[in-house]
Design a protein around this motif. Structure first.
Motif, short mmCIF file in Angstrom:
data_model
loop_
_atom_site.label_atom_id
_atom_site.label_comp_id
_atom_site.label_asym_id
_atom_site.label_seq_id
_atom_site.Cartn_x
_atom_site.Cartn_y
_atom_site.Cartn_z
N UNK A 257 -44.02 34.50 61.62
CA UNK A 257 -43.66 35.44 60.55
C UNK A 257 -43.32 36.81 61.11
N UNK A 258 -44.17 37.30 62.01
CA UNK A 258 -43.93 38.62 62.60
C UNK A 258 -42.64 38.64 63.42
N UNK A 259 -42.36 37.56 64.14
CA UNK A 259 -41.12 37.48 64.91
C UNK A 259 -39.91 37.49 63.98
N UNK A 260 -39.98 36.73 62.90
CA UNK A 260 -38.86 36.67 61.97
C UNK A 260 -38.64 38.00 61.27
N UNK A 261 -39.71 38.63 60.85
CA UNK A 261 -39.59 39.92 60.19
C UNK A 261 -39.08 40.97 61.16
N UNK A 262 -39.55 40.92 62.38
CA UNK A 262 -39.12 41.88 63.39
C UNK A 262 -37.67 41.71 63.77
N UNK A 263 -37.13 40.50 63.66
CA UNK A 263 -35.74 40.24 64.05
C UNK A 263 -34.77 40.38 62.90
N UNK A 264 -35.27 40.40 61.68
CA UNK A 264 -34.35 40.59 60.56
C UNK A 264 -34.25 42.07 60.25
N UNK A 265 -33.35 42.39 59.35
CA UNK A 265 -33.17 43.80 59.03
C UNK A 265 -32.26 44.44 60.05
N UNK A 266 -32.17 45.75 59.98
CA UNK A 266 -31.22 46.43 60.87
C UNK A 266 -31.96 47.10 62.01
N UNK A 267 -31.68 46.62 63.17
CA UNK A 267 -32.25 47.22 64.36
C UNK A 267 -31.21 48.12 65.00
N UNK A 268 -31.52 48.63 66.16
CA UNK A 268 -30.58 49.49 66.87
C UNK A 268 -29.30 48.71 67.14
N UNK A 269 -28.19 49.34 66.87
CA UNK A 269 -26.92 48.71 67.14
C UNK A 269 -26.45 47.78 66.03
N UNK A 270 -27.24 47.57 65.01
CA UNK A 270 -26.79 46.67 63.94
C UNK A 270 -26.83 47.35 62.59
N UNK A 271 -26.69 48.66 62.57
CA UNK A 271 -26.66 49.36 61.29
C UNK A 271 -25.61 50.47 61.35
N UNK B 272 -11.13 49.95 70.38
CA UNK B 272 -11.38 49.34 71.69
C UNK B 272 -12.76 49.63 72.27
N UNK B 273 -13.31 50.80 72.00
CA UNK B 273 -14.60 51.18 72.57
C UNK B 273 -15.69 51.04 71.51
N UNK B 274 -16.73 50.28 71.83
CA UNK B 274 -17.79 50.03 70.85
C UNK B 274 -18.63 51.27 70.54
N UNK C 239 -21.00 43.48 64.96
CA UNK C 239 -20.17 43.20 66.14
C UNK C 239 -20.54 44.08 67.33
N UNK C 240 -21.48 44.99 67.13
CA UNK C 240 -21.96 45.81 68.24
C UNK C 240 -21.44 47.22 68.28
N UNK C 241 -20.68 47.64 67.27
CA UNK C 241 -20.23 49.03 67.22
C UNK C 241 -21.42 49.91 66.85
N UNK C 242 -21.55 51.02 67.56
CA UNK C 242 -22.80 51.78 67.49
C UNK C 242 -22.72 53.12 66.78
N UNK C 243 -21.51 53.55 66.41
CA UNK C 243 -21.37 54.86 65.78
C UNK C 243 -20.49 54.74 64.54
N UNK C 244 -20.99 54.01 63.56
CA UNK C 244 -20.25 53.72 62.33
C UNK C 244 -20.79 54.59 61.20
N UNK C 245 -19.87 55.27 60.52
CA UNK C 245 -20.22 56.14 59.39
C UNK C 245 -19.39 55.73 58.18
#
Length: 126
Positions: A11-25, A80-82, A106-112
């Motif tokens: 449960x803790x692994x699944x909760x920790x892996x879901x949601x928005x982590x660094x690089x996915x928000x 071209x640059x993530x 997709x790994x883009x890190x600076x999306x506004x």
């Protein structure tokens, strides 16, 4: 207790892996903040509407990438640059949220995301 422990760990692994982590928000910003960034930084302004909507009027310098076409290859052609700063908009703010989430996945890190052109108080070109 021994039976519960593996389930608790899973449960803790699944909760920790879901949601928005660094690089996915992405960040939601105001149109005023977006305009300030456009005026003071190197940014990619991304219109995620359809071609006919873009042709009828868009933010100056915006590039078109319809939300339904966003995938690794199409995104890479436009961004071209993530780590590029990307400002995303659509007509009313719904598709831009979907597109921003897709780009973040997709790994883009600076999306506004800054909503829709229907409330954009600044210049529009066609």
């Amino acid at each position: 207790m021994k039976r519960i422990l593996p389930f608790a760990i899973l449960f803790l692994l699944l909760v920790g892996c879901s949601g928005s982590g660094a690089g996915s928000s992405y960040q939601q910003i105001t149109q005023e903040e977006a305009k300030e960034m456009m005026d003071t930084q190197e940014v990619i302004v991304l219109d995620v509407r359809e071609q006919d909507e873009y042709d009828s009027g868009h933010i100056p310098g915006a590039v078109l990438l319809p939300v339904g076409t966003i995938e690794e290859d199409t995104a890479a052609q436009v961004i071209p640059e993530k780590d590029s700063t990307v400002l995303v908009y659509c007509r009313s703010g719904n598709r831009s949220k979907t597109a921003s989430a897709a780009l973040a996945e997709l790994g883009y890190t600076s999306i506004y995301e800054f909503g829709g052109i229907n409330t954009w108080p600044y210049e529009i070109e066609s």
